[in-house]
Design a protein around this motif. Structure first.
Motif, short mmCIF file in Angstrom:
data_model
loop_
_atom_site.label_atom_id
_atom_site.label_comp_id
_atom_site.label_asym_id
_atom_site.label_seq_id
_atom_site.Cartn_x
_atom_site.Cartn_y
_atom_site.Cartn_z
N CYS A 63 75.09 11.48 30.21
CA CYS A 63 75.00 10.52 29.10
C CYS A 63 75.88 10.96 27.93
O CYS A 63 76.52 10.13 27.28
CB CYS A 63 73.56 10.39 28.64
N ALA A 64 75.88 12.25 27.64
CA ALA A 64 76.67 12.75 26.52
C ALA A 64 78.17 12.57 26.76
O ALA A 64 78.90 12.14 25.85
CB ALA A 64 76.34 14.22 26.27
N VAL A 65 78.62 12.89 27.96
CA VAL A 65 80.05 12.73 28.27
C VAL A 65 80.43 11.25 28.22
O VAL A 65 81.49 10.88 27.70
CB VAL A 65 80.37 13.37 29.63
N GLU A 66 79.56 10.40 28.74
CA GLU A 66 79.81 8.95 28.69
C GLU A 66 79.95 8.47 27.25
O GLU A 66 80.70 7.52 26.97
CB GLU A 66 78.66 8.21 29.38
N ARG A 67 79.27 9.14 26.33
CA ARG A 67 79.28 8.74 24.92
C ARG A 67 80.22 9.59 24.07
O ARG A 67 80.12 9.59 22.86
CB ARG A 67 77.84 8.78 24.37
N GLY A 68 81.12 10.32 24.71
CA GLY A 68 82.20 10.95 23.96
C GLY A 68 82.20 12.45 23.85
O GLY A 68 83.08 13.03 23.22
N ALA A 69 81.20 13.14 24.44
CA ALA A 69 81.20 14.60 24.35
C ALA A 69 82.39 15.19 25.09
O ALA A 69 82.68 14.81 26.23
CB ALA A 69 79.90 15.18 24.91
N ALA A 70 83.06 16.13 24.46
CA ALA A 70 84.15 16.87 25.10
C ALA A 70 83.63 18.11 25.80
O ALA A 70 84.26 18.61 26.74
CB ALA A 70 85.19 17.26 24.06
N ILE A 71 82.50 18.63 25.34
CA ILE A 71 81.91 19.86 25.88
C ILE A 71 80.41 19.62 26.03
O ILE A 71 79.77 19.10 25.11
CB ILE A 71 82.13 21.07 24.95
N VAL A 72 79.85 20.01 27.16
CA VAL A 72 78.40 20.03 27.31
C VAL A 72 77.97 21.47 27.59
O VAL A 72 78.52 22.14 28.45
CB VAL A 72 77.90 19.07 28.41
N ARG A 73 76.99 21.92 26.82
CA ARG A 73 76.50 23.30 26.90
C ARG A 73 75.26 23.30 27.78
O ARG A 73 74.25 22.68 27.44
CB ARG A 73 76.19 23.81 25.49
N VAL A 74 75.33 24.01 28.94
CA VAL A 74 74.29 23.86 29.96
C VAL A 74 73.88 25.20 30.56
O VAL A 74 74.65 26.16 30.59
CB VAL A 74 74.75 22.92 31.10
N HIS A 75 72.64 25.23 31.06
CA HIS A 75 72.18 26.35 31.87
C HIS A 75 72.59 26.18 33.33
O HIS A 75 72.85 27.18 34.02
CB HIS A 75 70.65 26.45 31.83
N ASP A 76 72.62 24.95 33.81
CA ASP A 76 72.77 24.65 35.23
C ASP A 76 74.18 24.15 35.51
O ASP A 76 74.44 22.94 35.55
CB ASP A 76 71.71 23.62 35.64
N VAL A 77 75.09 25.08 35.72
CA VAL A 77 76.51 24.75 35.80
C VAL A 77 76.83 23.95 37.05
O VAL A 77 77.45 22.89 36.98
CB VAL A 77 77.36 26.03 35.72
N ALA A 78 76.42 24.43 38.21
CA ALA A 78 76.80 23.77 39.47
C ALA A 78 76.32 22.33 39.50
O ALA A 78 77.07 21.41 39.87
CB ALA A 78 76.24 24.55 40.66
N GLU A 79 75.07 22.12 39.12
CA GLU A 79 74.50 20.77 39.15
C GLU A 79 75.24 19.84 38.18
O GLU A 79 75.50 18.67 38.50
CB GLU A 79 73.01 20.83 38.81
N THR A 80 75.58 20.36 37.01
CA THR A 80 76.26 19.53 36.01
C THR A 80 77.69 19.23 36.44
O THR A 80 78.17 18.10 36.29
CB THR A 80 76.24 20.22 34.64
N VAL A 81 78.38 20.21 36.98
CA VAL A 81 79.74 20.00 37.46
C VAL A 81 79.76 18.93 38.54
O VAL A 81 80.59 18.00 38.52
CB VAL A 81 80.34 21.32 37.98
N ASP A 82 78.82 19.00 39.50
CA ASP A 82 78.79 18.01 40.57
C ASP A 82 78.53 16.61 40.01
O ASP A 82 79.19 15.63 40.41
CB ASP A 82 77.69 18.36 41.58
N ALA A 83 77.58 16.50 39.10
CA ALA A 83 77.26 15.19 38.53
C ALA A 83 78.46 14.61 37.78
O ALA A 83 78.74 13.40 37.88
CB ALA A 83 76.06 15.31 37.60
N LEU A 84 79.17 15.45 37.05
CA LEU A 84 80.31 14.96 36.28
C LEU A 84 81.49 14.60 37.19
O LEU A 84 82.29 13.72 36.86
CB LEU A 84 80.72 15.98 35.23
#
Length: 271
Positions: free
Chosen positions: A236-257
């Protein structure tokens, strides 16, 4: 941006990476998962967290920076202490991520003459009290934007190049209600200071990973149970303009993006 907390008391992973070798192994895991930036923090800033003595924070952070220099991705340091900023930069850090927005005495001087990136975050109150007092906003999005505008202007007036600066609306930092946090997420682009004519907007960093704002919606009380919600929030954040997302769960977030990016590319081809 992958979170690497070298602390005993962070709200989600406190104590897991306090030993340098454990921190390095976690960084190597994040690198294999596709992390772009590693954010190293030596002091918990969860609500109610006590401050950490300077010497202790230095002992936690600097050896990890030294061990990870040359890892192939930028190293970010999550700190508000000017002394830690200076030491981390001397050890090879690339970015300073300051929850206080470089308001502490000496912070601007600590970073001004380096080439590091700077992330300016909005926080109302301080970690010890920010969720206990009632937060007074007229319009949370407008108020956050005004604060960030004032801070980036202060940095540029101090001689810091505009291109070095990114901004963070500070989800959960002095936003005590669900409504505050989701208003910021829904209007994330509007939280960034307005660009001057011909200039790109300031990059936005969004950090919602495993936070209580997600538990408030899902009913998941334990931070470790909020992985799916964290991934959804990042998309949701990237869809709304975030350039960086700060996360604990890297693999899951990378796959989703990657999936999100594939859909966006398909939409562009269809136009």
């Amino acid at each position: 941006m992958g979170i690497l907390n070298v602390t005993p008391d962070s709200f989600s992973d406190g104590g897991r990476y306090i030993v340098r070798d454990a921190a390095v192994r976690q960084a190597e895991k994040m690198l294999a998962e596709g992390v772009d930036i590693i954010d190293i923090g030596g002091e918990s800033t969860r609500p109610g967290a006590p401050p950490v003595p300077l010497d202790q924070e230095l002992e936690r952070v600097v050896p990890v920076v030294e061990a990870l220099v040359g890892a192939g991705v930028p190293l970010s340091i999550d700190t508000y202490k000017p002394e830690v900023m200076r030491a981390a930069l001397a050890a090879g850090a690339d970015l300073i991520n300051d929850i206080w927005g470089f308001r502490r005495p000496g912070a601007l001087e600590a970073v001004r003459d380096s080439r590091c990136g700077l992330c300016v975050m909005h926080m109302l109150g301080e970690p010890q009290t920010m969720q206990r007092a009632e937060m007074d906003y007229v319009d949370v999005v407008a108020d956050v934007r005004a604060f960030l505008q004032a801070r980036v202007e202060a940095l540029m007036q101090a001689g810091i190049a505009r291109a070095r600066i990114s901004v963070d609306p500070g989800f959960g930092f002095g936003k005590a209600t669900r409504e505050h946090n989701y208003a910021l997420l829904a209007r994330l682009r509007d939280t960034a200071p307005g660009p001057a004519a011909g200039q790109a907007p300031f990059p936005i960093l969004a950090g919602m990973s495993r936070k209580s704002m997600l538990g408030a919606v899902t009913g998941r009380a334990a931070p470790a149970e909020r992985v799916a919600a964290s991934v959804a929030a990042a998309v949701c954040a990237v869809e709304r303009g975030a350039a960086i997302v700060r996360v604990h769960d890297v693999a899951e977030t990378v796959d989703a993006l990657k999936v999100w990016a594939a859909v966006r590319e398909a939409q562009e081809r269809a136009r």
